[in-house]
Structure formats: structure tokens, C-alpha cells
Design a protein around this motif. Sequence first.
Motif, mmCIF file in Angstrom:
data_model
loop_
_atom_site.group_PDB
_atom_site.id
_atom_site.type_symbol
_atom_site.label_atom_id
_atom_site.label_comp_id
_atom_site.label_asym_id
_atom_site.label_seq_id
_atom_site.Cartn_x
_atom_site.Cartn_y
_atom_site.Cartn_z
ATOM 1 N N UNK A 1 -29.378 0.406 -1.574
ATOM 2 C CA UNK A 1 -29.684 -1.205 -1.434
ATOM 3 C C UNK A 1 -29.254 -1.908 -2.713
ATOM 4 N N UNK A 2 -30.132 -1.514 -3.137
ATOM 5 C CA UNK A 2 -30.107 -1.761 -4.750
ATOM 6 C C UNK A 2 -28.159 -2.640 -5.131
ATOM 7 N N UNK A 3 -27.439 -1.910 -5.016
ATOM 8 C CA UNK A 3 -26.213 -1.590 -4.978
ATOM 9 C C UNK A 3 -25.362 -2.809 -4.343
ATOM 10 N N UNK A 4 -26.108 -2.453 -3.182
ATOM 11 C CA UNK A 4 -25.389 -3.249 -1.285
ATOM 12 C C UNK A 4 -25.988 -5.196 -1.824
ATOM 13 N N UNK A 5 -26.993 -6.190 -2.663
ATOM 14 C CA UNK A 5 -27.578 -6.658 -3.284
ATOM 15 C C UNK A 5 -26.690 -7.016 -4.553
ATOM 16 N N UNK A 6 -26.823 -6.145 -4.945
ATOM 17 C CA UNK A 6 -25.897 -7.456 -6.386
ATOM 18 C C UNK A 6 -24.635 -7.210 -5.449
ATOM 19 N N UNK A 7 -23.911 -6.396 -5.300
ATOM 20 C CA UNK A 7 -22.809 -6.487 -4.729
ATOM 21 C C UNK A 7 -22.302 -7.697 -3.807
ATOM 22 N N UNK A 8 -23.891 -8.476 -3.121
ATOM 23 C CA UNK A 8 -23.340 -9.186 -2.478
ATOM 24 C C UNK A 8 -23.191 -10.935 -3.165
ATOM 25 N N UNK A 9 -24.145 -10.718 -3.902
ATOM 26 C CA UNK A 9 -24.348 -12.284 -4.559
ATOM 27 C C UNK A 9 -23.106 -11.805 -5.936
ATOM 28 N N UNK A 10 -22.354 -10.756 -6.599
ATOM 29 C CA UNK A 10 -21.625 -11.002 -7.399
ATOM 30 C C UNK A 10 -20.371 -11.201 -6.983
ATOM 31 N N UNK A 11 -20.085 -9.993 -5.945
ATOM 32 C CA UNK A 11 -19.226 -10.055 -5.698
ATOM 33 C C UNK A 11 -17.953 -11.774 -4.786
ATOM 34 N N UNK A 12 -18.672 -12.380 -3.941
ATOM 35 C CA UNK A 12 -18.244 -13.530 -3.968
ATOM 36 C C UNK A 12 -17.908 -14.175 -5.055
ATOM 37 N N UNK A 13 -18.944 -14.310 -5.981
ATOM 38 C CA UNK A 13 -18.559 -14.696 -7.531
ATOM 39 C C UNK A 13 -17.353 -15.119 -7.711
ATOM 40 N N UNK A 14 -16.918 -13.584 -7.907
ATOM 41 C CA UNK A 14 -16.215 -12.645 -8.753
ATOM 42 C C UNK A 14 -14.285 -13.223 -8.372
ATOM 43 N N UNK A 15 -14.271 -13.192 -7.211
ATOM 44 C CA UNK A 15 -13.347 -12.633 -5.779
ATOM 45 C C UNK A 15 -12.894 -14.865 -5.994
ATOM 46 N N UNK A 16 -13.891 -14.888 -5.998
ATOM 47 C CA UNK A 16 -13.208 -16.545 -6.576
ATOM 48 C C UNK A 16 -13.033 -17.063 -7.317
ATOM 49 N N UNK A 17 -13.429 -16.008 -8.522
ATOM 50 C CA UNK A 17 -12.898 -17.386 -10.234
ATOM 51 C C UNK A 17 -11.317 -15.779 -10.317
ATOM 52 N N UNK A 18 -11.359 -14.626 -9.367
ATOM 53 C CA UNK A 18 -9.458 -14.550 -9.620
ATOM 54 C C UNK A 18 -8.813 -15.047 -8.609
ATOM 55 N N UNK A 19 -9.443 -15.154 -7.919
ATOM 56 C CA UNK A 19 -8.632 -15.788 -6.655
ATOM 57 C C UNK A 19 -7.598 -17.166 -6.882
ATOM 58 N N UNK A 20 -6.071 -16.970 -6.779
ATOM 59 C CA UNK A 20 -5.678 -18.837 -7.471
ATOM 60 C C UNK A 20 -6.414 -19.590 -5.853
ATOM 61 N N UNK A 21 -5.844 -20.794 -6.050
ATOM 62 C CA UNK A 21 -6.954 -22.230 -5.275
ATOM 63 C C UNK A 21 -6.377 -21.748 -3.798
ATOM 64 N N UNK A 22 -4.967 -21.180 -3.839
ATOM 65 C CA UNK A 22 -4.177 -21.382 -2.601
ATOM 66 C C UNK A 22 -5.019 -20.325 -1.647
ATOM 67 N N UNK A 23 -5.216 -18.774 -2.456
ATOM 68 C CA UNK A 23 -5.970 -17.762 -1.575
ATOM 69 C C UNK A 23 -7.369 -17.946 -0.894
ATOM 70 N N UNK A 24 -7.993 -18.489 -1.216
ATOM 71 C CA UNK A 24 -9.645 -19.663 -1.191
ATOM 72 C C UNK A 24 -9.131 -20.258 -0.511
#
Length: 124
Positions: free
Chosen positions: A101-124
Motif C-alpha cells: 500500500x505504501x509503495x502504491x501510494x508513492x507510485x500514485x503521486x510520483x509516476x504521473x509526474x515522472x512520465x510527464x517529464x520524460x514524455x514528449x509534448x506530442x505524447x502527453x
Amino acid sequence: MNLIGVSWGTSLGWSSPAIVKMTDEPWDSPLEFIPTAEQLSWIGSILPIGGFVGIIFAPFPELIGRKRSLLLDALIFIASFCILSFARDLTWIYIARFLQGFASGVANVVLPMYLGEISSASCR
């Protein structure tokens, strides 16, 4: 990083078949006894409690970076699945479910931010 999403989904669905296995005949159960209904409900309930605590710790990635925090998050998932694989009593199952649960809570917050940072603007 998508394996974190798979780990998250596996954590959510783990209790359904596991509870059936734990309530089988004693010789077929991974535990040394058959848990009560209250103990089985805690197995499912601890995951969201750990998720809430994980969300509280979500600002921590600002200190070490999102990628490193996701790698640490993956290690927490791995540890929790290892604990579940070898658990023979409910205390260890509760600890593993809280870690999931702890790891899921962290992933819920961090993963979308990280994917937004590494994706190109056309993929977002």
C-alpha cells in the motif's frame, strides 16, 4: 517504470485468490492455521492504509528525484512480494500488505509526474 503499474495492480488483486487459498483445508493453506473473518478483512484493509501513508510521504521525491524514488519504490514492491512469498503467519502478511500500500501510494503521486517529464509534448 510501467512495471510499477503492474506491481500496483497485482497488489490490488492479490488478496482475492490468496484469501481463498488461506481458507482452504489446513494442509493446502500457506498458513499454519485458518484465519478468522476479521483477520482476512485486515488483509484487504491494510493496503489502503499503507497507501494513505505513502501519499503523505509523496513530497520526499523532491529531495532525491522522481526516478530514484520510483526505483526505491520498486524495491519496496519487490520486498513486499518476497515477504508474501515466504510468510507463514499473519503478521508478515500484514507487514507486506502495508508495504504494498505504501509503495502504491508513492507510485500514485510520483509516476504521473515522472512520465510527464520524460514524455514528449506530442505524447502527453
